[in-house]
Structure formats: structure tokens, C-alpha cells
Design an enzyme around this catalytic site. Sequence first.
Site: not given
Length: 155
Positions: A14, A54, A62, A107, A117, A120, A131
Site C-alpha cells: 500500500k 474494496y 471506514f 504488520r 497496515n 493487502h 483481484e
Amino acid sequence: MGSATTERTLIILKPDAVQRGLVGPIIERFERRGLKIVAMRLMHIDRDLAESHYGVHRSRPFFEGLVSYITSAPVVVAVLEGRNAISVVRTTMGATNAAEAAPGTIRGDFALEIGRNLVHGSDSEQSASDEIALYFKAEDIVVYGRAIDPWVTEA
Ligand code: DAT
Ligand code: MG
């Protein structure tokens, strides 16, 4: 762990991983585990792609923060292959809430909270295949052997 099935899974390093210079250390964790990189790219995720990726979280409070975080700067996306790759990647990443992630996990060693975090990983066979298709064309997946493969994976 489940049966000895070779699987492919999608990972995303990320924006915080790229900005913090943690691409190498994070990829190293997966490589050391024995997983094989079969596709990899640096890219900037746009809002449409983030909302597709997502989509399952669309109604969660969130969601906006998650989409703005994942689109805020470049990411590294990759496909990893290996025995039980989907669950092995998840356990190597550690708990979603980095504050609760076990030491020794990515993490748990590099992150402090759920909204930063770092990484993914697909959470099921279905999400892995969905994905991977979101980020890569079939011809982007490189099929190759490694001399170490028999030392990582029993025939
Ligand atoms: P994971 O990334 O471990 O697969 P997930 O798919 O449940 O976790 O959620 C996707 C991301 O959304 C997660 O990495 C961080 C964010 N997130 C999930 N639950 C959250 C919550 N309760 N509060 C804030 N962010 C959350
Ligand atoms: Mg998830």
C-alpha cells in the site's frame, strides 16, 4: 493449513509501504517464505479501481478513508504463487488491525494501526482470482521454474 494446493494470490504494498521505503523488506518476507513472484507492477490506483477492489466494504464507515488512503500515492501490486499461497500470505501479513498483529508478522513488525497496515492480501480463492483479474491480464503472469523449487515444495 489446507491441502497441498498450488495457489496464486494478489498482494498490494500500500502507499505507506512505498512511501516508507518498505517495498524491499516486505517482499523479502514473502520471498523468504518460498513464494514465487509471477507478476509485479508499480502503479497508482485510481478511485474507480479502488471502489471495485474494496466494493465489499462500500457501506462501512471506514470506506471513504480506505479509498483515499489506497489512492493517495503509488502502490506495488504483485501475484505470488506457491502451496497454500492465499492463507500463507495472510498469516505472513498478520492481523488486519496492526495494533494487534503478532510480532514476526509484517504488520506486527512494521505497522501500528489498522488504517496504515501496509499490505493487502486476497482472503479466499474467489477473491484471489477476482483481484488478480482486476490488476493483471492473463499474459502478465509469467510462468517459470526456479532451481530451488524442489527445496521449497515437496513433489
Ligand atoms: P484485510 O486488509 O486484513 O483483508 P479487510 O479486508 O477486512 O482486512 O479490510 C480491508 C481494509 O479496510 C483493511 O486493511 C483496513 C480497513 N479496515 C477494515 N476494517 C476496518 C475498521 N473496522 N476500521 C478502519 N479500517 C478498517
Ligand atoms: Mg481483505
